[in-house]
Design a protein around this motif. Structure first.
Motif, mmCIF file in Angstrom:
data_model
loop_
_atom_site.group_PDB
_atom_site.id
_atom_site.type_symbol
_atom_site.label_atom_id
_atom_site.label_comp_id
_atom_site.label_asym_id
_atom_site.label_seq_id
_atom_site.Cartn_x
_atom_site.Cartn_y
_atom_site.Cartn_z
ATOM 1 N N PHE B 300 10.917 9.314 5.055
ATOM 2 C CA PHE B 300 11.899 8.408 4.994
ATOM 3 C C PHE B 300 12.194 7.864 3.387
ATOM 4 O O PHE B 300 11.277 8.219 2.572
ATOM 5 N N ARG B 301 13.391 7.820 2.923
ATOM 6 C CA ARG B 301 13.915 7.504 1.683
ATOM 7 C C ARG B 301 14.663 6.328 1.835
ATOM 8 O O ARG B 301 15.668 6.090 2.708
ATOM 9 N N PHE B 302 14.525 5.281 0.711
ATOM 10 C CA PHE B 302 15.285 4.041 0.769
ATOM 11 C C PHE B 302 16.652 4.218 -0.330
ATOM 12 O O PHE B 302 16.547 5.232 -1.062
ATOM 13 N N ASN B 303 17.375 3.340 -0.014
ATOM 14 C CA ASN B 303 18.656 3.329 -1.115
ATOM 15 C C ASN B 303 18.211 2.573 -2.177
ATOM 16 O O ASN B 303 17.040 2.262 -2.355
ATOM 17 N N THR B 304 18.900 2.750 -3.498
ATOM 18 C CA THR B 304 18.401 2.149 -4.569
ATOM 19 C C THR B 304 17.870 0.446 -4.442
ATOM 20 O O THR B 304 16.707 0.419 -4.961
ATOM 21 N N THR B 305 18.774 -0.288 -3.907
ATOM 22 C CA THR B 305 18.027 -1.454 -3.652
ATOM 23 C C THR B 305 16.677 -1.561 -2.845
ATOM 24 O O THR B 305 15.895 -2.250 -3.459
ATOM 25 N N GLU B 329 6.603 -3.910 16.890
ATOM 26 C CA GLU B 329 5.282 -3.372 17.257
ATOM 27 C C GLU B 329 4.781 -2.635 15.808
ATOM 28 O O GLU B 329 5.715 -2.278 15.263
ATOM 29 N N VAL B 330 3.601 -3.086 15.704
ATOM 30 C CA VAL B 330 3.130 -2.383 14.167
ATOM 31 C C VAL B 330 2.875 -0.655 14.423
ATOM 32 O O VAL B 330 1.945 -0.531 15.266
ATOM 33 N N VAL B 331 3.728 -0.108 13.719
ATOM 34 C CA VAL B 331 3.595 1.596 14.005
ATOM 35 C C VAL B 331 2.142 1.952 13.185
ATOM 36 O O VAL B 331 1.536 2.652 13.651
ATOM 37 N N SER B 332 2.257 1.368 12.045
ATOM 38 C CA SER B 332 0.862 1.561 11.157
ATOM 39 C C SER B 332 0.779 0.716 10.347
ATOM 40 O O SER B 332 1.911 -0.073 9.733
ATOM 41 N N ALA B 333 -0.471 0.237 9.829
ATOM 42 C CA ALA B 333 -0.564 -0.834 8.724
ATOM 43 C C ALA B 333 -1.468 0.086 7.465
ATOM 44 O O ALA B 333 -2.400 -0.122 7.459
ATOM 45 N N PRO B 334 -0.736 0.782 6.798
ATOM 46 C CA PRO B 334 -1.430 1.545 5.624
ATOM 47 C C PRO B 334 -1.757 0.589 4.616
ATOM 48 O O PRO B 334 -1.236 -0.588 4.203
ATOM 49 N N THR B 335 -2.762 0.788 3.728
ATOM 50 C CA THR B 335 -3.077 0.065 2.393
ATOM 51 C C THR B 335 -2.434 0.777 1.320
ATOM 52 O O THR B 335 -2.569 1.905 1.248
ATOM 53 N N ILE B 336 -1.690 -0.237 0.466
ATOM 54 C CA ILE B 336 -1.019 0.321 -0.532
ATOM 55 C C ILE B 336 -2.143 0.919 -1.521
ATOM 56 O O ILE B 336 -2.893 0.179 -1.959
ATOM 57 N N GLN B 337 -1.976 2.235 -1.805
ATOM 58 C CA GLN B 337 -2.897 2.778 -2.687
ATOM 59 C C GLN B 337 -2.269 2.906 -4.335
ATOM 60 O O GLN B 337 -2.911 2.610 -5.346
ATOM 61 N N SER B 338 -1.086 3.014 -4.272
ATOM 62 C CA SER B 338 -0.588 2.946 -5.677
ATOM 63 C C SER B 338 1.019 2.378 -5.511
ATOM 64 O O SER B 338 1.551 2.269 -4.647
ATOM 65 N N HIS B 339 1.423 2.468 -6.644
ATOM 66 C CA HIS B 339 2.897 1.930 -7.000
ATOM 67 C C HIS B 339 3.690 2.785 -6.398
ATOM 68 O O HIS B 339 3.452 3.975 -6.709
ATOM 69 N N ILE B 340 4.684 2.606 -5.560
ATOM 70 C CA ILE B 340 5.495 3.711 -4.975
ATOM 71 C C ILE B 340 7.023 3.498 -5.574
ATOM 72 O O ILE B 340 7.776 2.812 -4.965
ATOM 73 N N PRO B 341 7.171 4.266 -6.737
ATOM 74 C CA PRO B 341 8.443 3.846 -7.155
ATOM 75 C C PRO B 341 9.710 4.608 -6.848
ATOM 76 O O PRO B 341 11.031 3.956 -6.903
ATOM 77 N N GLY B 342 9.543 5.621 -6.136
ATOM 78 C CA GLY B 342 10.716 6.378 -5.869
ATOM 79 C C GLY B 342 11.590 5.928 -4.530
ATOM 80 O O GLY B 342 12.651 6.490 -4.309
ATOM 81 N N GLY B 343 10.919 4.940 -3.948
ATOM 82 C CA GLY B 343 11.475 4.658 -2.704
ATOM 83 C C GLY B 343 11.479 5.441 -1.471
ATOM 84 O O GLY B 343 12.152 5.540 -0.438
#
Lengths: 326, 553
Positions: B300-305, B329-343
């Protein structure tokens, strides 16, 4: 040789017993209204919510078996009627099942429909699935539909009242509207008396009746207006009589062509719109009657302004005639 | 005397020809329909030989507008859905809480501790421990209010803030509710349209009705239930911070949080913050994909905001778990490994390929912002529709023939003129219906049949009048002229009043009834036109040729 429904130059006296006619019409309206109050209308799901299912089976419909099959589902009030139509094939057996509105404000869920299908098919192996049609209206919408329908009928009558009042005089408008109310009440009465299903399409028919009945009334009134100028000295009832007699041939021609078309539709148009067409046939008959015996009689009762000596705003309408000197 | 200017004659003729020309495709319904579908398919890129062959079935220079067949004639499903506009209020106000909290935090010295209290869905209640600080708190929270654009242009804010003792109450303003309802319904409409378009059915009708309802009509679909599956009731995607994970279904989540089950681990429940960090609305794209282990997943990809919010959140919360929630329903609950800047990111879970494809479609089409209640459902089988068409056809033909014969018997030559006009009349109705893209329903067919019966009325009025005028022996030409002249006012009055009722029916009615109003209204227009102009033109032309000394009507 021409076909003549009405012989030329008729001279019936329509107003010899005009009070009697008005009385009869009044009485019929009372009867219709009382029937409506006592018996009520057989509202379709459009107006009271619920579900109708149209089933088709290759085997003859046994309503008892259907009813038993559905009893286990606890659907509340169920009505099952078999539908007949001359155009059905020999092995085409159609029934309509109506289920009352279920809990909550929504339409019936698809799950329930497939449960009903399964239950019926177990009882009647010839049943075709999916159903020929399933219509479900939630109680929330049906309440609004009633409201809209009433508003539509009242608006139509009101709009017409204003139009005729502008084009003629208020007595004409009152007569025309009285005739309309008469037609609408009698139609509702017939639906209540015969317990024919009353749904949204019937409202459309009612409004068409309003339009048609008015059509007739306006044609007579138009002639009355013309004759009032032509025969200034004659009493009103004579002028009305002359006008009705002069337009009688047209009244019958139009009623007959319209009825001809409607009867064709009634017989051949299928059972889905039969109620709708029935309402219109009834409306054409009642409408033709009322334009003479209610609208004109009311006009006679109310009287019209006959003094044309004073300059009058209504005298020179846009369709007034100017003839050259002979 | 009897005269019609040449230019008038040409105009009348051209109008008839144009109407009949537009009506003509309806005689070849299936062919033209296939042609139209093929043209559309080719436009969308399906430039196959079959499509080209179908397109060639009907010449391009011919008109290709058809009368749409209503659901009751073609079969299909009809749904009336009500959007639960109030659903959105809770989300909207929930999303205010973090903002309020962050704004009030620096002022702790004057207002004390702040705590979220239970509240109705369109309000946020905050308790502060030092009521003396309330004026300051009010000032700060009021500063958060944003002006909203209203139609009247009067400046209104999206929230109203008031104090009750030590309770700070933030309410959604009426203006904001209206604006929010409008947005919600518009969005739902758009999303439903996209989802139905993805399936690619023919001529769906998706219309807004009233303030919060949507009418959906899809011809040719098997049942209303099937249609509901396509629309999908919610498919709401949100990304929420995870507070804790447990196995107690009745655990109290605490204020501002909620407890949601896991999608693929039965018995596992997550406590998550109710306010979402980002929602599916901010997604711009979603595609089925595979993760590094080769299992189905969704990119998936987010818009700028969305990307900014997501980026900020991941930067601040590295190491914390993060829940991807779909329809509560929780599809998945990953742990944030790093800063994800690109959206952009990937959703992994225990999907099948089909599930990941469906999820991608749902996400791409966007989530419905609020739930739908279905108030009305109608399914009409294609066979019943066909039966109705057949019955309607036969009835129309019989009615038509009956009236034709009857008119001829009654008025002879003049009856024939009226009959030709009647045929043109029906042609014109279909021409107009095709031109405006009107829909023909079963009551609409009844309207046409009724028109057949009533259309002759205007002619009857004229003919009867001519008969009367003939009695006063002014000569045939004068009688015809006077007949038309004097019948005109009755014709107009009678038809205008019927037209008024047709307009009211159109305005108030829906579906099939509206179809009836359209054919009735058009029928009135065309029958007045044919009676006043077409029949008259025929009579005048006939009269000029024959110059009869005597006529019989």
């Amino acid at each position: 040789m021409r076909l003549r429904l009405v012989k030329q130059n008729t001279n019936f006296d329509f107003f010899k017993r005009w009070k009697l006619w008005l009385g009869i019409s009044g009485l019929m309206m009372v009867v219709a209204f009382v029937s409506f109050l006592l018996q009520g209308l057989n509202y379709g799901i459009d107006f009271r919510g619920g579900t109708t299912i149209r089933t088709e089976s290759t085997q003859p419909v046994d309503i008892g078996v259907y009813r038993e099959a559905l009893a286990a589902l606890e659907l509340g009030d169920i009505s099952i009627t078999e539908v007949f139509d001359p155009q059905f094939e020999a092995d085409q057996n159609v029934a309509m099942i109506r289920i009352e509105a279920q809990e909550g404000g929504e339409a019936v869920e698809g799950q329930l429909i497939s449960d009903i299908g399964a239950a019926l098919q177990a009882a009647d192996p010839g049943l075709k699935l999916p159903f020929a049609s399933v219509e479900s209206v939630g109680p929330k919408v049906s309440g609004e539909l009633i409201q809209t329908a009433v508003i539509a009928v009242v608006l139509a009558i009101g709009a017409v009242l204003i139009y005729i009042w502008l084009r003629f005089e208020w007595q004409f408008a009152a007569g025309a509207v009285l005739a309309l109310v008469h037609d609408v009440i009698l139609t509702i009465g017939v639906f209540s008396e015969l317990q024919i299903r009353f749904d949204l399409a019937i409202i459309a028919a009612l409004l068409t009746i309003v339009g048609y009945s008015l059509n007739d009334t306006v044609v007579v009134f138009d002639r009355v207006r013309e004759n009032l100028r032509k025969y200034k000295k004659r009493p009103l009832n004579e002028v009305l009589n002359i006008s009705i007699n002069e337009t009688l041939s047209r009244t019958f021609m139009t009623s007959v062509t319209t009825l001809l078309a409607l009867i064709a539709l009634f017989v051949l148009g299928g059972d889905v719109i039969r109620g709708f067409v029935f309402a219109m046939i009834w409306g054409v008959i009642v409408g033709t009657y009322s334009s003479i015996f209610v609208a004109s009689a009311a006009l006679l009762y109310l009287g019209v302004k006959r003094d044309w000596s004073k300059p009058d705003a209504n005298s020179g309408n846009q369709y007034a005639n100017i003839d050259p000197k002979p | 005397m009897l005269q019609i200017d040449l230019w008038k004659r040409i105009t009348i003729l051209l109008t008839c020809v144009a109407g009949l020309w537009l009506a003509m495709p309806n005689l070849f319904y299936t062919t033209v329909e296939q042609h139209n579908d093929a043209v559309q398919a080719i436009e969308l890129g399906a430039d196959t030989p079959e499509n080209n062959a179908l397109r060639a079935q009907w010449p391009e220079w011919m008109p290709s507008g058809l009368v749409n067949l209503g659901l009751d004639l073609r079969g299909g499903a009809h749904l009336l859905a009500e959007v639960r506009v109030a659903d959105v209020y809770a989300n909207r106000m929930e999303s205010y809480w973090p903002e309020i909290r962050d704004a009030l935090r620096p002022e702790r010295e004057t207002i004390g501790t702040i705590r979220l209290q239970p509240s109705p869905s369109d309000e946020v209640h905050v308790r502060i421990s030092q009521p003396e600080g309330m004026p300051r708190a009010l000032e700060i929270v009021r500063g958060l209010a944003r002006p909203i654009q209203t139609i009247t242009g009067v400046g209104a804010n999206d929230i109203e803030v008031r104090a009750e003792g030590d309770l700070l109450i933030v309410t959604m303003s009426e203006a904001e509710k209206l604006a929010s309802d409008e947005r919600t319904v518009q969005q739902s409409l758009e999303i439903i349209r996209r989802r139905i378009d993805e399936v690619g059915t023919r001529e769906p009708t998706i219309q807004r009705q009233g303030s919060d309802r949507i009418l959906i009509q899809v011809p040719g679909i098997g049942s209303a239930a099937e249609l509901k599956d396509i629309i999908g009731t919610t498919a709401q995607l949100t990304f929420n911070p995870v507070v804790s994970r447990g196995s107690d279904a009745n655990a109290s989540p605490g204020l501002g949080n909620k407890l949601v089950p896991s999608l693929d681990e039965p018995g596992t429940y997550y406590t998550i913050e109710a306010a979402a960090v980002v929602t599916g609305e901010e997604l711009v794209d979603a595609q089925p994909a595979f993760d590094q282990n080769g299992r189905p997943a969704v990119n998936f990809r987010f818009n700028t905001t969305g990307a900014r919010k997501f980026g900020d959140y991941t930067a601040e919360n590295i190491g914390s778990p993060f829940a991807i929630v779909l329809d509560n329903e929780v599809v998945s609950a990953p742990t944030i490994q790093s800063h994800i800047p690109g959206g952009s990111g990937i959703i992994t879970g225990r999907f099948t390929v089909e599930e990941s494809t469906n999820l991608a479609i749902l996400l791409r089409a966007g989530a419905l912002p609020a739930g739908l209640d279905f108030l009305e459902e109608r399914t009409i089988g294609p066979e019943l529709g066909q039966d109705s068409i057949d019955a309607g056809k036969i009835a129309t033909i019989v009615a038509f023939l009956g009236v034709l014969v009857f008119m001829f018997l009654s008025y002879g030559m003049f009856g024939l003129f009226a009959n030709v006009a009647l045929i043109i009349n029906i042609g014109l109705i279909f021409g107009l219906l095709s031109m405006i893209g009107g829909t023909l329903t079963l009551p609409g067919i009844a309207g046409i049949v009724l028109t057949v019966g009533m259309a002759v009325d205007a002619n009857v009025l004229v003919f009867e009048r001519i008969r009367e005028e003939l009695k006063t022996s002014k000569g045939p030409a004068r009688a015809i002229e006077l007949g038309y002249e004097k019948a005109l006012s009755a014709i107009l009055d009678a038809n205008i009043t019927t037209f008024i009722t047709a307009v009211i029916l159109f305005a108030m009615g829906s579906g099939p009834v509206r179809g009836f109003a359209i054919t009735l209204g058009l029928g009135i227009l065309t029958s007045v036109f044919t009676a006043i102009f077409v029949t008259r033109l025929m009579i005048v032309i006939w009269f000029e040729r024959k110059r009869p000394k005597k006529i019989e009507v």
